[in-house]
Scaffold this motif. Structure first.
Motif, PDB file in Angstrom:
ATOM      1  N   UNK A 147      18.678  86.932  67.346  1.00  0.00           N
ATOM      2  CA  UNK A 147      18.339  85.841  66.430  1.00  0.00           C
ATOM      3  C   UNK A 147      17.200  84.981  66.968  1.00  0.00           C
ATOM      4  N   UNK A 148      17.107  84.890  68.285  1.00  0.00           N
ATOM      5  CA  UNK A 148      16.033  84.106  68.899  1.00  0.00           C
ATOM      6  C   UNK A 148      14.841  84.975  69.302  1.00  0.00           C
ATOM      7  N   UNK A 149      14.804  86.204  68.770  1.00  0.00           N
ATOM      8  CA  UNK A 149      13.708  87.149  69.038  1.00  0.00           C
ATOM      9  C   UNK A 149      13.502  87.385  70.536  1.00  0.00           C
ATOM     10  N   UNK A 150      14.617  87.467  71.262  1.00  0.00           N
ATOM     11  CA  UNK A 150      14.552  87.729  72.700  1.00  0.00           C
ATOM     12  C   UNK A 150      15.059  89.114  73.072  1.00  0.00           C
ATOM     13  N   UNK A 151      15.318  89.950  72.065  1.00  0.00           N
ATOM     14  CA  UNK A 151      15.936  91.247  72.331  1.00  0.00           C
ATOM     15  C   UNK A 151      14.923  92.381  72.426  1.00  0.00           C
TER      16      UNK A 151
END
Length: 390
Positions: A147-151
């Protein structure tokens, strides 16, 4: 690598950091034709700031304004090949991004695949404050990362991983890539418990997940090859101020030296006075609290913390610094700092048994393994605790 994001951040004088510009590009990548207003809403930015960033992106031919904001071929290539954000199943990504906690079919499938892996994980070692999180919690942490574009396309560090977050991250990635092993993500696990490192490593090899395991005692200085490398950190440290300081300090050292990088910090629910002290220490580290999600984490058998814990998302600032860079020689774990004798009652026969330092059973897992001294049953209820700190 073209330093478009760095240049734009400097030109716009963006206080939120470079990650914000990257997130805006990802927003456009996931929804071509998105409006400026929606970009602002999704990224928690004022519309004039988004407009200024868009102007810079258009100058560099990364986006165009055409019935909303759209990527150019150059922009798409930049996102996929320079940023490393390349998702095969965009529909699934958007479903999780927009409605992360819904029981999506894809998440239920992953959970089913993880059942046996979680059932067979090593027994927790309560002397080093391990506790067994639920599969749902581990997956929720992975979804929060998405969701926080950290994946996708990121370097992720798990500071301790008895919760198998690395495995959940890997399975979620594999689903988004539709089974492909063409990962742009790197996941590193550091832990003092070699049992978990072996277990995670074996699964990573078997399932072809992008996970590397490294034995590390965080009381020692962080190895140089782990410093200033990572885009985000997960940690569920010992529930002491000393444990929090050490694990977060090592996490800070591991992160890239940028503003706005996320630390996913799991911790027990504590009293107001304890949390005030926590916040003082976070302030000394120059970390801002971005979000607090109460009862986000659930644990099996962790009655001492009420079976639940909070997720605190911390962000780095220009003042972020580690409090502990040298070796740490003090007490760290709950049992070292807050010495207690726990009184358990056998649920079958009512026998009262003491558990704690200098008792026959040091922790509850030992008592369960042995069974009640009177009837042999292994179901116990904690009735009270006695503080024995001198």
């Amino acid at each position: 690598m073209f330093k478009y994001i760095e240049e734009i951040c400097k030109n716009v004088q963006l206080e939120e950091g470079e990650k914000t510009i990257e997130n805006i590009l990802i927003t456009v990548y996931l929804k071509e034709g998105v409006s400026t207003k929606e970009i602002a809403r999704r990224n928690l930015l004022p519309i004039p700031v988004v407009a200024a960033i868009k102007k810079e992106l258009i100058k560099r031919n990364l986006v165009i304004q055409d019935c909303g904001t759209r990527l150019t071929d150059k922009g798409r290539h930049y996102i996929e090949n320079q940023i490393g954000f390349n998702v095969r199943d965009k529909d699934m990504y958007m479903k999780l991004y927009l409605d992360p906690w819904k029981e999506h079919e894809e998440i239920m499938q992953i959970q089913s695949e993880l059942d046996e892996i979680f059932d067979n994980r090593p027994r927790v070692d309560v002397t080093i404050d391990q506790s067994k999180s639920s599969i749902e919690t581990s997956l929720k942490r992975a979804i929060l990362c998405l969701k926080n574009h950290n994946l996708v396309g990121k370097k992720i560090l798990c500071l301790g991983d008895d919760d198998l977050v690395s495995i959940s991250l890997g399975f979620l990635l594999k689903k988004l890539l539709k089974g492909s092993n063409d990962y742009s993500t790197e996941i590193t696990v550091v832990d003092i418990d070699k049992r978990f490192l072996r277990y995670i490593n074996d699964i990573a090899i078997d399932k072809k997940l992008p996970i590397k395991c490294i034995y590390t005692d965080l009381r020692m200085p962080l190895p140089c090859d782990l410093k200033n490398q990572y885009d985000c950190v997960f940690t569920d440290p010992p529930y002491t101020i000393e444990g929090m300081d050490l694990f977060l300090s090592r996490g800070i050292e591991s992160l890239k030296n940028k503003i706005g990088i996320d630390i996913y910090f799991s911790y027990a629910h504590k009293s107001s006075d304890f949390q005030l002290n926590m916040q003082r220490h976070l302030l000394r580290m120059g970390l801002s609290i971005s979000q607090v999600m109460l009862q986000f984490n659930s644990y099996e058998g962790a009655s001492i913390i009420g079976n639940t814990g909070q997720m605190i998302i911390l962000k780095t600032t220009e003042k972020t610094k580690s409090l502990i860079e040298a070796s740490y020689k003090g007490n760290l774990y709950t049992g070292e700092i807050k010495k207690t004798i726990r009184i358990y009652e056998c649920k079958k026969c009512g026998e009262i048994i003491k558990v704690g330092n200098k008792e026959k059973f040091i922790h509850i897992e030992e008592l369960k393994d042995h069974g009640c001294c009177k009837c042999g049953d292994n179901m116990f209820e904690l009735t009270r605790k006695i503080n024995v700190n001198a």
